[in-house]
Design an enzyme around this catalytic site. Structure first.
Site, PDB file in Angstrom:
ATOM      1  N   LYS A  96       0.801  -1.229   0.000  1.00  0.00           N
ATOM      2  CA  LYS A  96       0.000   0.000   0.000  1.00  0.00           C
ATOM      3  C   LYS A  96       0.832   1.277   0.000  1.00  0.00           C
ATOM      4  CE  LYS A  96      -4.448  -1.580   1.695  1.00  0.00           C
ATOM      5  NZ  LYS A  96      -4.235  -2.979   2.145  1.00  0.00           N
ATOM      6  N   GLU A 118     -10.421   6.533   4.737  1.00  0.00           N
ATOM      7  CA  GLU A 118     -10.979   5.599   5.697  1.00  0.00           C
ATOM      8  C   GLU A 118     -10.027   4.419   5.793  1.00  0.00           C
ATOM      9  OE1 GLU A 118     -11.872   5.631   2.535  1.00  0.00           O
ATOM     10  OE2 GLU A 118     -11.510   3.522   2.023  1.00  0.00           O
ATOM     11  N   SER A 385       1.683  -9.847  -1.011  1.00  0.00           N
ATOM     12  CA  SER A 385       1.350  -8.428  -0.870  1.00  0.00           C
ATOM     13  C   SER A 385       1.721  -7.824   0.477  1.00  0.00           C
ATOM     14  CB  SER A 385      -0.144  -8.208  -1.141  1.00  0.00           C
ATOM     15  OG  SER A 385      -0.929  -9.051  -0.326  1.00  0.00           O
TER      16      SER A 385
HETATM   17  C1  LIG Z   1      -5.065  -4.028   1.701  1.00  0.00           C
HETATM   18  C2  LIG Z   1      -4.358  -5.282   1.390  1.00  0.00           C
HETATM   19  C3  LIG Z   1      -4.752  -6.118   0.324  1.00  0.00           C
HETATM   20  C4  LIG Z   1      -5.973  -5.864  -0.496  1.00  0.00           C
HETATM   21  O1  LIG Z   1      -5.957  -4.723  -1.275  1.00  0.00           O
HETATM   22  P1  LIG Z   1      -5.831  -4.757  -2.858  1.00  0.00           P
HETATM   23  O2  LIG Z   1      -6.166  -3.380  -3.251  1.00  0.00           O
HETATM   24  O3  LIG Z   1      -6.793  -5.785  -3.384  1.00  0.00           O
HETATM   25  O4  LIG Z   1      -4.429  -5.138  -3.167  1.00  0.00           O
HETATM   26  C5  LIG Z   1      -3.988  -7.240   0.055  1.00  0.00           C
HETATM   27  N1  LIG Z   1      -2.912  -7.557   0.789  1.00  0.00           N
HETATM   28  C6  LIG Z   1      -2.505  -6.791   1.824  1.00  0.00           C
HETATM   29  C7  LIG Z   1      -1.304  -7.212   2.609  1.00  0.00           C
HETATM   30  C8  LIG Z   1      -3.212  -5.628   2.163  1.00  0.00           C
HETATM   31  O5  LIG Z   1      -2.795  -4.876   3.207  1.00  0.00           O
END
Ligand SMILES: *Cc1c(COP(=O)(O)O)cnc(C)c1O
Length: 409
Positions: A96, A118, A385
């Protein structure tokens, strides 16, 4: 539209990806959003902006994030070789920060004073509060009162970083109410504030600009995997909440038509309404938060209450570009349930020493299923992610016993 034109020519000037996306918001707000679009389009041509962002990616976030060949996991399940793009190693622990820094620089350039957003579990809030601290902007984060109680470490992080955490106290006091409250505050002063959207969702230009900021993940990963394996992966896998980490990694491979792309949605604890958040799998086109997309909706078109064990995935809508990629067949959307995700949370921790975010565990769990069906020469690239520290308490409390982890003993 030819795949060869993708994604530079998407969306169109009005922000549509085919029939999805666009901007469905009140007229007076549209004027302000149009200014954001114009500022972004100008900034996009400006080399010094990208230099500044890439400087921060390198020296602040720690990019490029590495790609790791998960040999233990690959040999345990047989079949294809699994590689992880390590977004979990970024500063603040997930992907993010890539778009939060971009949004903060945009706000700065436009002369805004404050970032607002938010947050559900607090991940977007922490990344944005971090970007705000770095760029010297004020930051207001709206969060449901229930979530504030549940997510104390992230609430404290945001406060320590200098952000104000403002409770949403109406309705169910969770994410949807936080969006309502943030939106209300934004409309009161859209001139001095920028609403920094946390995924590839919302009205145009946000699905485009968040994708552009996240595309660094795919560009790096494509070059890294080519260098490591001498070829492109056979498949790329990412979890899909709003869809930003998935668009980030997919964007570099969309034109490689031999590379299969898999988006993994949360099947939660079942298929009944309210028990999952598998938007593309079970939804129908509709409108939410100012844009058109696949949507889990009530008969009257209102967004449904949705659920996933991974709070970053429990959104009833999904990015318009994903909705488009579903219809044109370029991306294959699958789902993984809570149990499978938790199993992979422990598996990846124990087999590779990587504690993944519950969101990312969905992608890894699907990758293992896919690997079993492929040959040893196939390469599967998974976007890891984020890291799982944020989920530890919850997982151990609810599933520890089953996996031999005792919180007390
Ligand atoms: C917020 C988050 C997601 C989901 O958000 P996307 O916009 O679908 O990528 C996925 N993995 C992690 C670690 C997150 O913090």
């Amino acid at each position: 539209m030819a795949i060869a034109d993708y994604p530079e020519n998407m969306p169109d000037q009005k922000g549509f990806f085919g029939e999805y996306g666009g901007s469905f918001i009140p007229e007076q707000l549209q004027v302000i959003i149009d200014e954001i679009t114009a500022a972004y389009i100008e900034m996009k041509q400006d080399e010094s902006f990208w230099n500044e962002l890439h400087y921060l990616y390198k020296h602040y976030v720690g990019r490029p994030s590495p790609v790791f060949h998960a040999k233990n996991l690959s040999s345990k399940y047989g079949g294809a070789q699994i590689y992880f793009k390590r977004e979990d190693l970024n500063h603040t622990g997930a992907h993010k920060i890539n778009h939060c820094l971009g949004e903060a620089l945009l706000a700065k350039k436009m002369g805004k004073k404050k970032l607002i957003a938010e947050t559900g579990a607090g991940q977007h809030g922490v990344a944005l509060a971090t970007a705000a601290a770095l760029t010297g902007l004020e930051c207001d984060i709206y969060m449901g009162e229930v979530d504030i109680k549940k997510e104390s470490p992230n609430v404290l992080r945001m406060k320590v970083l200098g952000a104000r955490v403002i409770p949403a106290t109406h309705g169910r006091k969770t994410l949807k109410e936080a969006v309502d409250a943030a939106f209300e505050a934004y409309v009161k002063d859209p001139v001095n504030q920028l609403y920094a959207i946390g995924s590839v969702v919302g009205p145009h230009p946000f699905p485009m600009l968040v994708r552009d900021f996240q595309s660094v993940v795919g560009r790096e990963a494509r070059a890294q995997i080519l260098e490591m394996t001498g070829k492109l992966p056979s498949s790329v896998v990412a979890c899909v909440g709003g869809g930003s980490n998935a668009m980030g990694i997919f964007s570099a491979f969309i034109k490689d038509k031999d590379v299969e792309l898999y988006g993994v949605e949360p099947a939660g604890r079942g298929t009944a309404d309210g028990d999952h958040a598998a938007t593309i799998t079970y939804g129908k086109p509709g409108i939410i938060h100012g844009f058109k997309c696949y949507l889990l909706q009530e008969a009257n078109g209102d967004p449904m209450e949705v659920y996933s064990i991974a709070s970053g995935l429990d959104y009833p809508g999904v990015g318009p570009e994903h909705s488009f990629l579903k219809d044109n067949g370029r991306v294959n959307y699958q789902s993984i349930n809570d149990k499978e995700a938790v199993k992979m949370f422990f598996e990846l921790s124990r087999v590779e020493g990587l504690i993944p975010a519950l969101e990312s565990s969905h992608a890894a769990a699907y990758a293992v299923k896919l690997a079993e069906k492929k040959s040893k020469d196939d390469v599967i690239l998974v976007n890891l992610s984020g890291r799982g520290d944020k989920d530890l308490d919850f997982v151990v409390e609810n599933y520890g016993k089953e996996y031999g982890v005792d919180k007390l003993g």
